[in-house]
Design an enzyme around this catalytic site. Sequence first.
Site, PDB file in Angstrom:
ATOM      1  N   GLU A  47       0.843  -1.196   0.000  1.00 25.35           N
ATOM      2  CA  GLU A  47       0.000   0.000   0.000  1.00 25.35           C
ATOM      3  C   GLU A  47       0.883   1.252   0.000  1.00 25.35           C
ATOM      4  OE1 GLU A  47      -3.397   1.855   3.050  1.00 25.35           O
ATOM      5  OE2 GLU A  47      -2.142   0.169   3.672  1.00 25.35           O
ATOM      6  N   LYS A 107      -9.223   2.701  -2.277  1.00 23.44           N
ATOM      7  CA  LYS A 107      -9.506   2.132  -0.960  1.00 23.44           C
ATOM      8  C   LYS A 107     -10.849   2.630  -0.426  1.00 23.44           C
ATOM      9  CE  LYS A 107      -7.157   1.587   3.538  1.00 23.44           C
ATOM     10  NZ  LYS A 107      -5.907   1.924   4.248  1.00 23.44           N
ATOM     11  N   TYR A 146      -7.916   5.768  13.556  1.00 23.06           N
ATOM     12  CA  TYR A 146      -7.774   5.453  14.974  1.00 23.06           C
ATOM     13  C   TYR A 146      -6.303   5.149  15.236  1.00 23.06           C
ATOM     14  CZ  TYR A 146      -7.931   0.773  12.923  1.00 23.06           C
ATOM     15  OH  TYR A 146      -7.688  -0.319  12.142  1.00 23.06           O
ATOM     16  N   CYS A 195      -5.562  -2.902   2.321  1.00 19.50           N
ATOM     17  CA  CYS A 195      -5.439  -2.963   3.776  1.00 19.50           C
ATOM     18  C   CYS A 195      -6.760  -3.068   4.541  1.00 19.50           C
ATOM     19  CB  CYS A 195      -4.607  -1.774   4.267  1.00 19.50           C
ATOM     20  SG  CYS A 195      -3.802  -2.073   5.865  1.00 19.50           S
ATOM     21  N   SER A 223       0.526  -2.079   6.922  1.00 17.50           N
ATOM     22  CA  SER A 223       0.154  -2.147   8.329  1.00 17.50           C
ATOM     23  C   SER A 223       1.417  -2.034   9.184  1.00 17.50           C
ATOM     24  CB  SER A 223      -0.555  -3.474   8.593  1.00 17.50           C
ATOM     25  OG  SER A 223      -1.093  -3.508   9.889  1.00 17.50           O
ATOM     26  N   LYS A 252       0.605  -8.421  16.344  1.00 16.94           N
ATOM     27  CA  LYS A 252      -0.380  -8.049  15.333  1.00 16.94           C
ATOM     28  C   LYS A 252      -0.519  -9.122  14.252  1.00 16.94           C
ATOM     29  CE  LYS A 252      -3.209  -4.838  13.745  1.00 16.94           C
ATOM     30  NZ  LYS A 252      -2.899  -3.431  13.607  1.00 16.94           N
TER      31      LYS A 252
END
Length: 199
Positions: A34, A101, A107, A137, A163, A169
């Site tokens: 991305e 996207k 956040y 993503c 990411s 994660k």
Amino acid sequence: LNLFVGDVDGNASRVVEVAREAAGRGADLVMCPELALAGYPPEDLLFHSGFRRQVQSALARLCAETAGIDVLVGYPEYDGARIYNSAALLRDGRVYANYRKQRLPNYKVFDEKRYFSTGVVPTLVDVKGARVGLLVCEDVWETEPAALAKASGAELLLVINASPFQLHKQRQRESILRARVAALGLPVVYVNLVGGQDE
């Protein structure tokens, strides 16, 4: 690929290098992360006219220098006053397909709604006889974009990501992807960037 925020020319060179290497090994498609051309997250660089010109020039360079292999590359797409977090499928010296996207995270470390407009339609492309849906993503973290791609005829999903690094994660990513695959009955190919832009 370990890509650098703001190093548009260098990032383009890295993409060209790996695309040529992959083509030499017989690959049909190369997936890059991305916003690969800009680096992630480019933040306020996106608003500079010089940065916009660099991205457009780099995309044209990729089209010219990666002929002979399909390349899926993330980039900031400028459309008038709007900017999209997009994925371009390059084929035969041009942008063959483009996806914007649909889910913009806003956040924790993400602030994408400040910079990007929201895409609304799926993008499907034929790759070696398969109908492939393109996602970026966060689009795979929520159900609707992937479901919309399947409803439009996707047989496979390609997901490019940037990411950022976070302990544990990876398990969460794999859990989300397993849920998507199980719910849709479609295979998913997922790529993330290497390294981190932590300022």
